[in-house]
Design an enzyme around this catalytic site. Sequence first.
Site, PDB file in Angstrom:
ATOM      1  CG  ASN A  37      -1.662   1.281   1.412  1.00 14.60           C
ATOM      2  OD1 ASN A  37      -1.714   2.109   0.505  1.00 14.60           O
ATOM      3  ND2 ASN A  37      -2.268   1.473   2.590  1.00 14.60           N
ATOM      4  CD1 TRP A  38       3.678   1.138  -2.716  1.00 12.22           C
ATOM      5  CD2 TRP A  38       3.529   2.148  -4.725  1.00 12.22           C
ATOM      6  NE1 TRP A  38       4.431   0.420  -3.600  1.00 12.22           N
ATOM      7  CE2 TRP A  38       4.358   1.008  -4.844  1.00 12.22           C
ATOM      8  CE3 TRP A  38       3.288   2.936  -5.846  1.00 12.22           C
ATOM      9  CZ2 TRP A  38       4.955   0.653  -6.050  1.00 12.22           C
ATOM     10  CZ3 TRP A  38       3.872   2.580  -7.042  1.00 12.22           C
ATOM     11  CH2 TRP A  38       4.702   1.446  -7.141  1.00 12.22           C
ATOM     12  CE  LYS A  39       0.100   3.302   4.789  1.00 11.71           C
ATOM     13  NZ  LYS A  39       0.262   3.377   6.238  1.00 11.71           N
ATOM     14  CG  HIS A  81      -5.592   2.021   5.376  1.00 18.64           C
ATOM     15  ND1 HIS A  81      -5.103   2.968   6.247  1.00 18.64           N
ATOM     16  CD2 HIS A  81      -4.591   1.132   5.178  1.00 18.64           C
ATOM     17  CE1 HIS A  81      -3.851   2.661   6.552  1.00 18.64           C
ATOM     18  NE2 HIS A  81      -3.511   1.555   5.911  1.00 18.64           N
ATOM     19  CD  GLU A 138      -2.580   5.628   6.726  1.00 19.33           C
ATOM     20  OE1 GLU A 138      -2.605   5.678   5.489  1.00 19.33           O
ATOM     21  OE2 GLU A 138      -1.627   5.118   7.366  1.00 19.33           O
ATOM     22  CD  GLU A 183      -2.986  -2.337   7.365  1.00 24.18           C
ATOM     23  OE1 GLU A 183      -1.967  -2.631   6.741  1.00 24.18           O
ATOM     24  OE2 GLU A 183      -3.559  -1.233   7.233  1.00 24.18           O
ATOM     25  N   GLY A 186       3.213   2.352  10.698  1.00 21.43           N
ATOM     26  CA  GLY A 186       4.228   3.396  10.567  1.00 21.43           C
ATOM     27  C   GLY A 186       4.973   3.699  11.847  1.00 21.43           C
ATOM     28  CB  SER A 189       5.856  -1.734  11.840  1.00 17.67           C
ATOM     29  OG  SER A 189       5.472  -0.401  12.155  1.00 17.67           O
ATOM     30  N   GLY A 226       3.110  -0.962   4.113  1.00 19.46           N
ATOM     31  CA  GLY A 226       3.209   0.430   3.688  1.00 19.46           C
ATOM     32  C   GLY A 226       4.644   0.779   3.327  1.00 19.46           C
ATOM     33  N   GLY A 227       5.338   1.416   4.266  1.00 24.64           N
ATOM     34  CA  GLY A 227       6.664   1.975   4.011  1.00 24.64           C
ATOM     35  C   GLY A 227       7.640   1.030   3.321  1.00 24.64           C
TER      36      GLY A 227
HETATM   37  P1  13P Z   1       3.488   0.482   7.424  1.00 22.44           P
HETATM   38  O1  13P Z   1       3.900  -0.840   6.809  1.00 22.44           O
HETATM   39  O2  13P Z   1       4.209   1.655   6.853  1.00 22.44           O
HETATM   40  O3  13P Z   1       3.475   0.406   8.915  1.00 22.44           O
HETATM   41  O4  13P Z   1       1.949   0.707   6.972  1.00 22.44           O
HETATM   42  C1  13P Z   1       1.047  -0.327   7.135  1.00 22.44           C
HETATM   43  C2  13P Z   1      -0.198   0.015   6.411  1.00 22.44           C
HETATM   44  O5  13P Z   1      -0.941   0.895   6.805  1.00 22.44           O
HETATM   45  C3  13P Z   1      -0.496  -0.729   5.175  1.00 22.44           C
HETATM   46  O6  13P Z   1      -1.798  -0.508   4.759  1.00 22.44           O
END
Ligand code: 13P
Length: 254
Positions: free
Chosen positions: A10-12, A96, A98, A168, A174, A214, A235-236
């Site tokens: 997930n590149w956000k 999600h 967010e 999640e 993050g 993470s 994500g990251g």
């Molecule tokens: P991180 O892997 O950056 O913690 O993000 C997780 C996430 O929200 C994937 O949707």
Amino acid sequence: MTRRKFLAGNWKMYKTVAEARQFAEQLSRRSTDLSVDADYAVCPPFTALQALRVILPSGVLLGAQNVHPGGNGAYTGEVSVDMLAELGVHYVVVGHSERRQLFGEGDEFIAQKVEAVLQAGLIPILCVGENLNQREHGQTLQVVANQTQTALAGIASTALRALVIAYEPVWAIGSGLTPTPAEAQQVIAHIRSVVGENKGAAVASSVQILYGGSVKPGNIAGFTNQPDIDGALVGGASLAADSFADMALAMNGR
Ligand code: 13P
């Protein structure tokens, strides 16, 4: 039933089209590290979907990070399932944390999105997870059960042959913090049992349930080696092609 492992990035709100192209080129050089026995997807911003569609290595499918549940309509700034399907999108991230926290999306709206995605023949990646306060009050299992139940309430079991759920924990996103693999396994097994109670054993045994929060090359295998954890939503650490390929290797035990 044996479920396939699934690594989804997930590149956000990261990567221009040029940066997305570069990722695809770099990942293509590592394509032999992506075992054909597992599933892979990247979920870029909408703006990079079209470019990635033609250049991602084979076996890496496209996901979108959001969708509006309506058909055509006066919804300024929104994108419909048909628009995503036309671009070759397979998966849509729904609910999600967010979106829930920063954009005020509630369970009912999320349920509508799950339904719209399934009706269009795409696969929802439904995100659930407790926040820190809920965890500290021992409410984790109840929170994920409620989120799962409400999102799937109006949907017939027969429509759920293709469904992905991502557990999640909000506090792990993050932050560099994670639950232990055993803790994540316990929550994910609970989610699977809630799916079973509500939608039947066949759906429970086929639904891929991922861990997210993470995840990186060094810790992914600890999660994905657990019996109920079918992969990771990352994500990251999914933003760099080498890190994505390293996670694929670790997930697949290579
Ligand atoms: P991180 O892997 O950056 O913690 O993000 C997780 C996430 O929200 C994937 O949707």
